[in-house]
Design a protein around this motif. Structure first.
Motif, mmCIF file in Angstrom:
data_model
loop_
_atom_site.group_PDB
_atom_site.id
_atom_site.type_symbol
_atom_site.label_atom_id
_atom_site.label_comp_id
_atom_site.label_asym_id
_atom_site.label_seq_id
_atom_site.Cartn_x
_atom_site.Cartn_y
_atom_site.Cartn_z
ATOM 1 N N LEU A 166 0.841 -1.186 0.000
ATOM 2 C CA LEU A 166 0.000 0.000 0.000
ATOM 3 C C LEU A 166 0.883 1.246 0.000
ATOM 4 N N ALA A 167 1.898 1.201 0.878
ATOM 5 C CA ALA A 167 2.801 2.354 0.945
ATOM 6 C C ALA A 167 3.513 2.564 -0.382
ATOM 7 N N CYS A 168 3.985 1.457 -0.994
ATOM 8 C CA CYS A 168 4.647 1.585 -2.295
ATOM 9 C C CYS A 168 3.682 2.204 -3.291
ATOM 10 N N GLY A 169 2.455 1.699 -3.271
ATOM 11 C CA GLY A 169 1.487 2.118 -4.269
ATOM 12 C C GLY A 169 1.151 3.586 -4.193
ATOM 13 N N VAL A 170 1.248 4.173 -3.004
ATOM 14 C CA VAL A 170 0.969 5.598 -2.921
ATOM 15 C C VAL A 170 2.243 6.422 -3.075
ATOM 16 N N GLY A 171 3.324 5.742 -3.439
ATOM 17 C CA GLY A 171 4.541 6.484 -3.736
ATOM 18 C C GLY A 171 5.445 6.691 -2.547
ATOM 19 N N ALA A 172 5.052 6.168 -1.404
ATOM 20 C CA ALA A 172 5.882 6.357 -0.215
ATOM 21 C C ALA A 172 6.805 5.158 -0.064
ATOM 22 N N PHE A 173 7.731 5.022 -1.000
ATOM 23 C CA PHE A 173 8.608 3.844 -0.990
ATOM 24 C C PHE A 173 9.484 3.801 0.251
ATOM 25 N N GLY A 174 9.992 4.949 0.620
ATOM 26 C CA GLY A 174 10.838 4.998 1.804
ATOM 27 C C GLY A 174 10.093 4.495 3.025
ATOM 28 N N VAL A 175 8.827 4.889 3.110
ATOM 29 C CA VAL A 175 8.021 4.455 4.251
ATOM 30 C C VAL A 175 7.808 2.947 4.190
ATOM 31 N N ALA A 176 7.622 2.436 2.972
ATOM 32 C CA ALA A 176 7.455 0.985 2.837
ATOM 33 C C ALA A 176 8.683 0.262 3.366
ATOM 34 N N VAL A 177 9.860 0.759 2.981
ATOM 35 C CA VAL A 177 11.083 0.125 3.468
ATOM 36 C C VAL A 177 11.193 0.292 4.981
ATOM 37 N N PHE A 178 10.766 1.438 5.464
ATOM 38 C CA PHE A 178 10.762 1.685 6.902
ATOM 39 C C PHE A 178 9.899 0.641 7.608
ATOM 40 N N HIS A 179 8.699 0.434 7.071
ATOM 41 C CA HIS A 179 7.810 -0.550 7.690
ATOM 42 C C HIS A 179 8.411 -1.941 7.574
ATOM 43 N N LEU A 180 9.033 -2.207 6.442
ATOM 44 C CA LEU A 180 9.719 -3.480 6.268
ATOM 45 C C LEU A 180 10.740 -3.683 7.387
ATOM 46 N N PHE A 181 11.480 -2.625 7.640
ATOM 47 C CA PHE A 181 12.530 -2.654 8.660
ATOM 48 C C PHE A 181 11.939 -2.931 10.049
ATOM 49 N N THR A 182 10.956 -2.133 10.434
ATOM 50 C CA THR A 182 10.378 -2.313 11.774
ATOM 51 C C THR A 182 9.654 -3.649 11.859
ATOM 52 N N HIS A 183 8.960 -3.981 10.772
ATOM 53 C CA HIS A 183 8.218 -5.236 10.761
ATOM 54 C C HIS A 183 9.148 -6.419 10.954
ATOM 55 N N ALA A 184 10.327 -6.344 10.336
ATOM 56 C CA ALA A 184 11.289 -7.432 10.504
ATOM 57 C C ALA A 184 11.564 -7.656 11.981
ATOM 58 N N PHE A 185 11.692 -6.564 12.722
ATOM 59 C CA PHE A 185 11.975 -6.719 14.148
ATOM 60 C C PHE A 185 10.795 -7.324 14.890
ATOM 61 N N PHE A 186 9.640 -6.639 14.781
ATOM 62 C CA PHE A 186 8.593 -7.115 15.685
ATOM 63 C C PHE A 186 7.957 -8.411 15.222
ATOM 64 N N LYS A 187 7.946 -8.660 13.899
ATOM 65 C CA LYS A 187 7.352 -9.922 13.488
ATOM 66 C C LYS A 187 8.287 -11.085 13.796
ATOM 67 N N ALA A 188 9.579 -10.870 13.611
ATOM 68 C CA ALA A 188 10.519 -11.910 14.022
ATOM 69 C C ALA A 188 10.381 -12.164 15.511
ATOM 70 N N LEU A 189 10.261 -11.073 16.258
ATOM 71 C CA LEU A 189 10.095 -11.199 17.708
ATOM 72 C C LEU A 189 8.852 -12.025 18.022
ATOM 73 N N LEU A 190 7.736 -11.692 17.361
ATOM 74 C CA LEU A 190 6.482 -12.391 17.660
ATOM 75 C C LEU A 190 6.593 -13.868 17.291
ATOM 76 N N PHE A 191 7.174 -14.131 16.137
ATOM 77 C CA PHE A 191 7.304 -15.533 15.742
ATOM 78 C C PHE A 191 8.201 -16.283 16.700
ATOM 79 N N LEU A 192 9.322 -15.662 17.028
ATOM 80 C CA LEU A 192 10.231 -16.350 17.942
ATOM 81 C C LEU A 192 9.558 -16.515 19.293
ATOM 82 N N GLY A 193 8.790 -15.510 19.706
ATOM 83 C CA GLY A 193 8.043 -15.631 20.963
ATOM 84 C C GLY A 193 7.061 -16.781 20.879
ATOM 85 N N SER A 194 6.331 -16.850 19.779
ATOM 86 C CA SER A 194 5.384 -17.955 19.649
ATOM 87 C C SER A 194 6.139 -19.270 19.642
#
Lengths: 160, 361, 641, 102
Positions: free
Chosen positions: C345-373
């Motif tokens: 969605l972020a890419c599609g509205v032209g906010a590529f940097g934000v998409a990468v930003f979300h990718l970055f943060t998501h990597a942390f918390f989703k990895a955390l959640l998976f490892l927690g699970s």
């Protein structure tokens, strides 16, 4: 000097080729063919193609004919005991002569006037061999040889 | 005496051939004696020591004996081929050694005794300096098998035929490994000319530049394949006494036998000479402070010949299937891998080296 | 080369080392795996794998530092193109050098891959300690790291594609790691096949891109994108086609509608794998690619709209499915799909940097959640059903607290990482396309907060419903990564990724409209979702069942995951199998082709009956005919001359 | 070397080709027939070399190279087939092999 050598080897080649065709014992034919091949190699050399000349000896005389001899000895082949039919021979001789005459008509005078300088050194041949159109063919021959290798092993195995 | 340039060339060539083959024949006869003596020493015997001082004249005695023996041609033999075989064997053996250089180029001194056209002339210490030298050796040595095969077949005898068959299969198989083992060297030198290959091994650090260092795998393959190629122990199956009487030369006697023997020894000398040229820098000096000289070449040649004799004194014979399996499943793949690695190094080495240099400042 | 390239010798070599370390690890483990296992040194194997990846991380960090040190080139672009010194492919004018590309974007990516990857390697030490096949596991993991790094470092599309396919392969291998389990090997195959569909699009896109730009080099494509002929643009122009085809590839890899079906099933793999491949790194490859080719995508309004629409739809759909899942990992899987949709969605509205930003943060918390699970599952000896959990807070406090951080982060609570990136995406979507995308994003945020809180409450609060008597906290090798990732999830939002990677996209850094109310609305949404979940799953636990009953139809649709799996099955069964049998076989093959073939055969048999008399079988007779033919032919040619 | 040898070489080539072709019909032993085919191939090689010499291009040389390669492969497979035939039929007479299958 070169011309004399050429005619000597040409005579040798034709003579031994006649031995190949004329002998009933295949082993003699094989030896005759070896002589032909070596004579041809010399002729290649005289025509200014040292690389192909050496290759001719290595591949044909050194490898292929050894294989022939090996198989002949392995199978213990003796002389032919039956003659070919006269009709076949006659027709074949006539046709071969006709073909030779026709090819003579085509070939003699077909060759352009030879160029003066000619470089067929290994390096020069390699440059042609390893560049655009022939390179792919060259690579393909490796597959061909692999296929031949596998094929001959499979074919000659005692237990299929 | 004035000679045309062609005549001059021809004279030089004839002199070279005569001198060189004279030396080769002498070397052959000395070899037969040396082999018997050395083998004897290795087996705590004395060996031939009666004819002349330390038995040195034994080859002469052997020659005389063989010369006066009766020439037998078996009744069922294919006469022409039986006669031609030893000649062919010797012919190919001599032909292939003609392209091995035993020294670089020498300039003749301006002695008054020499004809004027010889003074200061450059002479290559090699009978024929071919552009495709090493391929030529390969070609001729592949013809060498015919002498043995013909000898084996023409005698019309089971043992000789088996000997001939074995040798054709063996030489055929090991020739491949032999040729492949050279390719690495050729890649490094970028030439088929043996002079170039020797020259490529020259360098400021003496024997460290020789090919047996960089091409250690190729050298090992060459050593084994060459031993097999000249039918020496442990690969002397074509003439295995315990199995085949005397193999392909069972029916030969007198001078024809001597010729076959000569072919074998000359082949051995060829192989040692090629090894010395390809892997041990030919006439190059092993240390920087000594000059390059043909003497080095002969030293290396003798070392190689000694090595063959030593092998014969040391190793037992292989079984036939082991021989074939070893040739095809070990040597050929090994040589192929060696080629791949060498080619990769030749192709990418300089680039990688340069980029590393650049990176390291 | 391009004028923007700046010489840095260290940077010409470092990326190769980053790449080769994991590969070396893989090679060693692969070649000597059996020996290692025989000697009972599998723990050493794991440690080797960890060391290679962590070293790789250090080198990556060094690379990024060097990158920052480069004096700004053209347009503030800082990048380096290490070149291995040979052409990988060369045919005519087509050349693919074996080159890499290091810039801000790939710098961020290699940090994420090696950093999170390294932590997950360490975590796996504990998690996989009792698996007898763990040498193979670590070798795959190392191989994956290598390919992922190759994907993000590749200097041109084909090199990137090698990495792309490589990670697909590793994903397949790791999903099916426990291949003795039928469902695991099925899931592996499903992932592989679905990815093939996407890859087909990617290949076509690559070919078309080469056709359009005459180059596959990433930098050159970006350079050439600006100078395209006008007819290449436009609604049906070649650029649109390229972008859409590439986006198909991205959909496959990043699990977007309709190719998302493989990701939930991929949870059959070991949990660290889910965390590494199916949450933090591989599935973000699609986002990475779209962001990487941003200069291309922005040229096509249509493609951008499609990207945004698919992203939004996926985000919403996956979030709704996550509401009703009971398998702890599946909830997280759908959450991943949803968050990936967010990124698109972020890419599609032209906010590529934000998409990468979300990718970055998501990597942390989703990895955390998976490892927690994973830690939860480990604690319960393999239980994954949330209905058999509950109250675990008391037994495994470390896991609980880190998990809590992860949940709050993904829900978007200030000041955790998710808050910033999600807020930025919403800000980017605001005011575009009649605010539909914004609305979808906001609803998804609400749902995200809700289902994550539901997960948290069902797992850690209330009564313990499970059967496992010995609930045990995980070893430190597992908890350590959890803690580090929790810290990352907490503070990751303060890294200004969008600004850092912005030059890569060659876009003017348009001023985001700063709406003072947006953070408040977003936070309020998150709190609302959490509160609703608290109400439903802690206070009045009988309500959810009633809601499900009263909304029966909708509930069933959600449980069936909108029927995507059924649809694909139907296509396979009805379309392919039945269609082949009824139409192609009975109709075409038997009636037309076979008839023609048989007819030909019959005709020729009749003909041959006559010709058979010529067939003597004597080879030389044939040869004679050939010779005669040759003579005749040459005669004709001579005559014609 | 000497360019005036091209024409004689072509004549030699066709002579060898005709001899080989004749041999195919004269000889009954399948291996000899095979060898005659090799002889014909060599005649063609000679023509290639001669033309290469005449035109001063190296394509003829390269083609000979390929002919050699193909001949080697062909010999390997052909002889293997011959060995198999000998095992099956206990003869090498070409006229004995007049069935496509047995």
């Amino acid at each position: 000097m070169t011309a004399i050598l050429f005619y000597v080897f040409a005579a040798l080649a034709v003579g031994s080729a006649l031995v190949v065709v004329g002998q009933r014992n295949p082993i003699y034919s094989a030896f005759g063919l070896i002589v032909t091949l070596c004579a041809l190699s010399a002729i290649f050399g005289l025509l200014g193609s040292p690389f192909i000349a050496v290759l001719q000896v290595v591949v044909y005389a050194g490898a292929i004919m050894v294989l022939f001899l090996f198989v002949l000895m392995l199978l213990g082949v003796g002389a032919e005991d039956r003659k070919s039919g006269r009709t076949l021979k006659t027709v074949a001789a006539v046709l071969a002569a006709a073909l030779a005459l026709e090819m003579g008509a085509v070939l003699v005078g077909a060759a352009p006037a030879p160029v003066a300088s000619f470089d067929a050194s290994t390096r020069a041949v390699a440059h042609v061999l390893f560049s655009a159109p022939y390179l792919y063919v060259f690579e393909a021959t490796s597959i061909l040889i692999l296929a031949a290798l596998v094929g001959s092993i499979v074919l000659a195995r005692r237990d299929p | 005496m004035s000679l045309t340039p062609v005549q001059q060339e021809l004279t030089i060539a004839v002199v070279k051939v005569v001198v060189f083959f004279g030396a080769l024949l002498t070397l052959f006869s000395v070899m037969t004696w040396a082999e018997r003596r050395l083998l004897a020493f290795m087996q705590f015997r004395l060996g031939p020591n009666r004819t002349g001082p330390i038995g040195i004249l034994q080859p002469v005695a052997d020659g005389i004996k063989l010369f006066f023996k009766e020439e037998l041609i078996p009744a069922g033999a294919h006469k022409w081929i039986f006669v031609a075989a030893p000649a062919l064997a010797v012919f190919t053996a001599f032909l292939s050694i003609a392209v091995v250089p035993y020294g670089g180029t020498v300039t003749l001194p301006r002695w008054g005794l020499l004809p004027a056209w010889l003074q200061g002339r450059e002479i290559t210490l090699q009978i024929a300096d071919l552009d495709v030298g090493i391929l030529f050796i390969f070609a001729i040595s592949s013809l060498g098998v015919y002498g043995i095969v013909m000898a084996g077949w023409a005698a019309n005898n089971k043992y000789t035929l088996l000997g001939g068959l074995r040798s054709s299969a063996q030489m055929f198989s090991y020739e491949l490994a032999l040729g492949l083992s050279w390719v690495g060297v050729i890649l490094l030198a970028g030439s088929f000319r043996i002079q170039d290959i020797v020259a490529a091994q020259d360098g400021p650090r003496g024997l460290l530049h020789w090919n047996f260092v960089q091409q250690v795998v190729g050298f090992a393959v060459y050593l084994v394949a060459a031993t097999a190629e000249v039918n020496r122990t442990p690969f002397d199956l074509p003439e295995a006494e315990t199995e085949l009487v005397a193999g392909f030369h069972t029916e030969y006697s007198s001078m024809r036998f001597a010729l076959l023997q000569m072919a074998e020894y000359v082949n051995m000398i060829t192989v040692a000479a090629v090894g010395a040229s390809l892997f041990f820098g030919g006439w190059l000096s092993p240390v920087p402070f000594l000059p390059d000289s043909p003497l080095w070449f002969f030293l290396k040649l003798f070392a190689g010949l000694f090595f063959f004799i030593w092998l014969r004194g040391t190793l037992p014979r292989l079984r036939y299937d082991q021989l074939m399996a070893f040739g095809w499943k070990v040597l050929v793949p090994l040589a192929t891998i060696n080629i791949l690695v060498t080619a990769a190094v030749v192709l990418f080495g300089p680039g990688l080296l340069a980029s590393w240099r650049r990176m390291l400042g | 080369m391009v004028s923007g390239v700046l010489e840095d010798r260290v940077l010409m070599v470092l990326p190769f080392m980053v790449l080769l370390l994991p590969l070396a690890g893989f090679v060693v483990l692969c070649l000597f795996g059996d020996a290692i296992r025989r000697h009972g040194e599998s723990r050493g194997a794991g440690i080797l794998a960890c060391v290679t990846v962590l070293t790789s991380f250090v080198l990556s960090a060094w690379s990024v530092v060097r990158l920052l040190g480069l004096v700004g080139g053209r347009d503030g672009l800082r990048f380096s193109q290490p070149y291995l010194g040979f052409e990988w492919m060369e045919a005519g004018g087509f050349r693919v050098p074996a080159s890499l590309l290091v810039d801000a974007l790939s710098g961020v990516m290699i940090l994420v891959v090696t950093g999170v990857g390294g932590l997950i390697h360490v975590y796996s030490l504990g998690y996989m300690a009792h698996d007898e096949d763990n040498v193979r596991y670590f070798s795959y993991l190392n191989l994956f790291t290598f390919f992922m790094l190759l994907l993000v470092l590749g200097g041109n599309l084909p090199v990137m594609f090698v990495g792309w396919e490589g990670v697909g392969l590793c994903s397949y291998l790791l999903i099916g790691f426990w291949f003795k389990k039928q469902s695991a090997s099925d899931a592996g195959k499903k992932a592989f096949i679905v990815n093939r569909i996407g890859d087909a699009g990617l290949i076509l896109g690559m070919i078309l891109a080469y056709h359009a730009f005459g180059s596959l080099d990433l930098v050159e494509i970006a350079d050439n994108a600006g100078s395209l002929a006008p007819e290449a643009l436009g609604e049906l122009g070649v650029v649109t086609a390229v972008c859409l085809l590439l986006f198909v590839g991205a959909c496959g890899k990043s699990a977007q509608i309709p190719l998302h079906v493989w990701l939930p099933d991929a949870m059959e793999g070991p949990t660290p794998v889910s965390a590494l491949i199916h949450a933090a790194t591989m599935v973000t490859a699609g986002v990475y690619m779209v962001a990487r080719l941003a200069p291309l995508f922005v040229l096509s309004e249509t493609a951008m709209l499609v990207v945004a629409a698919i992203g939004a739809a996926t985000a919403l759909m996956a979030a709704t499915i996550a509401l009703v899942q009971t398998d702890i990992k599946r909830v997280l899987a759908y959450s991943t799909v949803s968050q990936l949709g967010y990124m698109f969605l972020a890419c599609g509205v032209g906010a590529f940097g934000v998409a990468v930003f979300h990718l970055f943060t998501h990597a942390f918390f989703k990895a955390l959640l998976f490892l927690g699970s994973g830690s939860v599952i480990h604690a319960l000896s393999g239980e994954q059903d949330m209905r058999r959990m509950g109250g675990l807070r008391r037994f495994i406090p470390w896991t609980f607290w880190t998990f809590l951080v992860g949940t709050l982060a993904i829900a978007g609570i200030f000041p955790l990482a998710g808050f910033f990136s999600k807020d930025a995406i919403l800000a980017g979507a605001l005011g575009r396309h009649g605010n539909v995308l914004f609305a979808v994003g906001l609803v998804t945020a609400l749902l995200t907060a809700f289902y994550m809180a539901r997960l948290l409450f069902m797992t850690f609060f209330g009564r313990y419903w499970g059967a496992e008597p010995h609930v045990h906290e995980s070893p430190w090798s597992m908890l350590g990564p959890l803690v580090i990732l929790a810290v990352g999830s907490a503070v990751g939002g303060f890294v200004d990724i969008p600004h850092f990677v912005q030059p890569v996209f060659r876009l003017p850094e348009h001023a985001e409209g700063h709406h003072f109310w947006l953070p408040w609305v977003a936070s309020l949404t998150a709190v609302l979702g959490i509160a609703a979940a608290y109400y439903l799953y802690v206070v009045y636990t009988e309500v959810p069942a009633r809601v499900a009953g009263s909304l029966g139809g909708l509930y069933r649709v959600l449980v069936r995951k909108y029927g995507f799996d059924d649809l694909f099955n139907w296509i396979a069964r009805r379309g392919v199998v039945q269609g082949s049998r009824d139409v192609l076989w009975a109709g075409l093959d038997t009636a037309v082709i076979d008839a023609a073939v048989n007819g030909t055969g019959t005709a020729f048999r009749a003909l041959s009956r006559g010709a058979r008399t010529l067939q003597t079988g004597l080879v030389r007779g044939y040869a004679l005919v050939m010779l005669g033919g040759a003579v005749a032919l040459v005669s004709y040619l001579l005559w014609a001359r | 070397m000497s360019p005036d040898l091209v024409q004689p070489a072509l004549v030699l080539s066709l002579a060898l080709f005709a001899i080989g072709a004749l041999g195919v019909f004269l000889r009954r032993n399948i291996i000899t027939v095979f060898m005659c085919v090799e002889l014909m191939l060599n005649a063609v090689n000679l023509a290639f070399i001669a033309f290469s010499r005449a035109r001063g291009t190296l394509d003829g040389q390269v083609l000979v190279f390929f002919v050699l390669t193909v001949a080697a492969a062909e010999a390997a497979v052909g002889l293997a087939i011959i060995i198999a035939l000998q095992r099956g039929r206990d003869t090498l007479d070409v006229d004995a092999f007049d069935l496509l299958k047995w």
